[in-house]
Design a protein around this motif. Structure first.
Motif, short mmCIF file in Angstrom:
data_model
loop_
_atom_site.label_atom_id
_atom_site.label_comp_id
_atom_site.label_asym_id
_atom_site.label_seq_id
_atom_site.Cartn_x
_atom_site.Cartn_y
_atom_site.Cartn_z
N ARG A 23 28.62 46.38 43.51
CA ARG A 23 27.33 47.05 43.29
C ARG A 23 27.10 47.99 44.45
NH1 ARG A 23 22.56 43.01 41.53
NH2 ARG A 23 23.16 42.12 43.51
N GLU A 66 31.60 37.97 45.24
CA GLU A 66 32.61 37.18 44.53
C GLU A 66 32.03 35.85 44.08
OE1 GLU A 66 36.46 38.97 46.87
OE2 GLU A 66 36.25 36.80 46.73
N ALA A 99 25.97 45.89 37.41
CA ALA A 99 27.03 46.02 38.42
C ALA A 99 27.80 47.28 38.09
CB ALA A 99 27.96 44.81 38.39
N VAL A 142 33.01 44.96 37.32
CA VAL A 142 33.28 43.53 37.47
C VAL A 142 34.71 43.28 37.04
CG1 VAL A 142 32.59 41.19 36.84
CG2 VAL A 142 30.91 43.01 36.79
N SER A 183 29.93 44.06 47.61
CA SER A 183 30.90 43.39 46.76
C SER A 183 30.57 41.90 46.78
CB SER A 183 32.28 43.68 47.34
OG SER A 183 33.23 42.89 46.73
N ALA A 225 32.27 33.14 37.23
CA ALA A 225 31.34 33.48 36.14
C ALA A 225 31.03 32.21 35.37
CB ALA A 225 31.97 34.54 35.23
N VAL A 271 35.48 36.16 39.72
CA VAL A 271 35.36 37.61 39.57
C VAL A 271 34.84 38.25 40.84
CG1 VAL A 271 34.89 37.40 37.08
CG2 VAL A 271 32.98 37.61 38.66
N ARG A 272 35.10 39.54 40.95
CA ARG A 272 34.48 40.34 42.01
C ARG A 272 33.59 41.38 41.34
NH1 ARG A 272 38.68 42.48 45.02
NH2 ARG A 272 38.53 40.71 46.44
N ALA A 273 32.32 41.40 41.74
CA ALA A 273 31.38 42.39 41.20
C ALA A 273 31.07 43.40 42.30
CB ALA A 273 30.11 41.70 40.73
#
Ligand code: BTN
Length: 267
Positions: free
Chosen positions: A223, A229, A256, A259, A227, A232, A219-221
């Motif tokens: 904030r 990666e 975040a 996501v 960013s 999860a 995943v890419r989160a």
């Protein structure tokens, strides 16, 4: 289709659910409108359902598609913030769990929670949660838990930009859903979940871990400007998203802006 009926919702509630229920035809946002119904001291939970919002909002100020009146569920629950501040972030998690539990009454679907505030059916969003807090004098602060659920909206009625990303309970179960019955079972489930927010959070988290939509996905989160990666790999003790970066570093995200799985579903 018919307007939601407050007494019909009440009749669907378990005896132990002490909700004060209101139904409105149109408000700007139920998250704002429910606050206007409250007295100075909130002692019992209050819920406001609306058939239409003129300014319904999602997280990060995004507009919320509510569908035609008498079709979906748009509501906000105001609950006294009787827990220590460090536990307030649990509200989103326990609400997501309550929705998941209520949706599990439909045997055709397997709801999963996309951390932290969405409920998914398959790879599409069916419900979103927006928790806000109103700070008041000591002991009088209130949490507003806003929930939007695509209930009976037809797949073709979902506007084009969202159609590939969103679904409804009706579209997935192939049945017309009784909204009052669903509203009652959600309020019961939320009542239970809120009661356990302090004492039973660990077991609720375990249940959420079992229906963690992002688990095992890259995943890419996002904030703010940052960013991040990673894979999860679980949920932390306060419901944080646990990410393992490609360098093997463990990150715990308590919030975040967004996501997203890095690889499109099915690829
Ligand atoms: C999200 O997915 O970003 C959260 C969506 C929350 C939408 C609901 S609809 C009822 C309540 N009133 C609002 O203005 N927003 C929430």
């Amino acid at each position: 289709m018919a307007r939601l009926d407050r007494d019909a919702i009440r009749e669907c509630l378990a005896q132990s659910s002490a909700w004060q229920i209101h139904v409105a035809d149109e408000v700007s946002s139920t998250n704002d409108a429910v606050l206007a119904l409250l007295g100075e001291q909130v002692t019992e939970p209050v819920v406001l359902f609306a058939e239409r919002q003129t300014a319904g909002r999602g997280r990060r100020g995004k507009a919320w598609f509510g569908g035609a009146p008498e079709c979906n569920l748009l509501f906000s629950c105001a609950v006294p913030l009787g827990w220590p501040a460090p536990l307030w972030s649990r509200l989103t998690h326990v609400t997501a769990l309550a929705l998941k539990r209520a949706f599990e009454a439909f045997p055709q679907i397997q709801p999963r929670v996309k951390w932290p505030n969405d409920v998914y059916l398959g790879d599409k969003k069916v419900a979103g949660i927006l928790v806000e807090t109103e700070m008041r004098a000591e002991g009088k602060s209130v949490a507003v838990i806003g929930v939007g659920i695509n209930v009976n909206v037809g797949h073709d009625e979902i506007p084009e930009p969202l159609r590939g990303l969103a679904t409804s309970l009706r579209a997935e179960t192939q049945t017309w859903i009784d909204r009052e019955h669903l509203a009652g079972s959600i309020l019961d489930a939320l009542n239970e979940a809120l009661k356990g927010l302090e004492g039973s959070f660990e077991s609720m988290l375990d249940e959420l871990r079992g229906s963690h939509y992002l688990l095992g996905r890259a995943v890419r989160a996002q904030r703010g400007e940052d960013s991040l990666e990673g894979m999860a790999i679980g949920l932390g003790p306060e419901g944080e998203l646990m990410l393992e970066t490609s360098e093997g570093k463990l990150m715990m995200l308590s919030s975040a802006d967004e996501v997203r799985p890095l690889n499109p579903p099915g690829s």
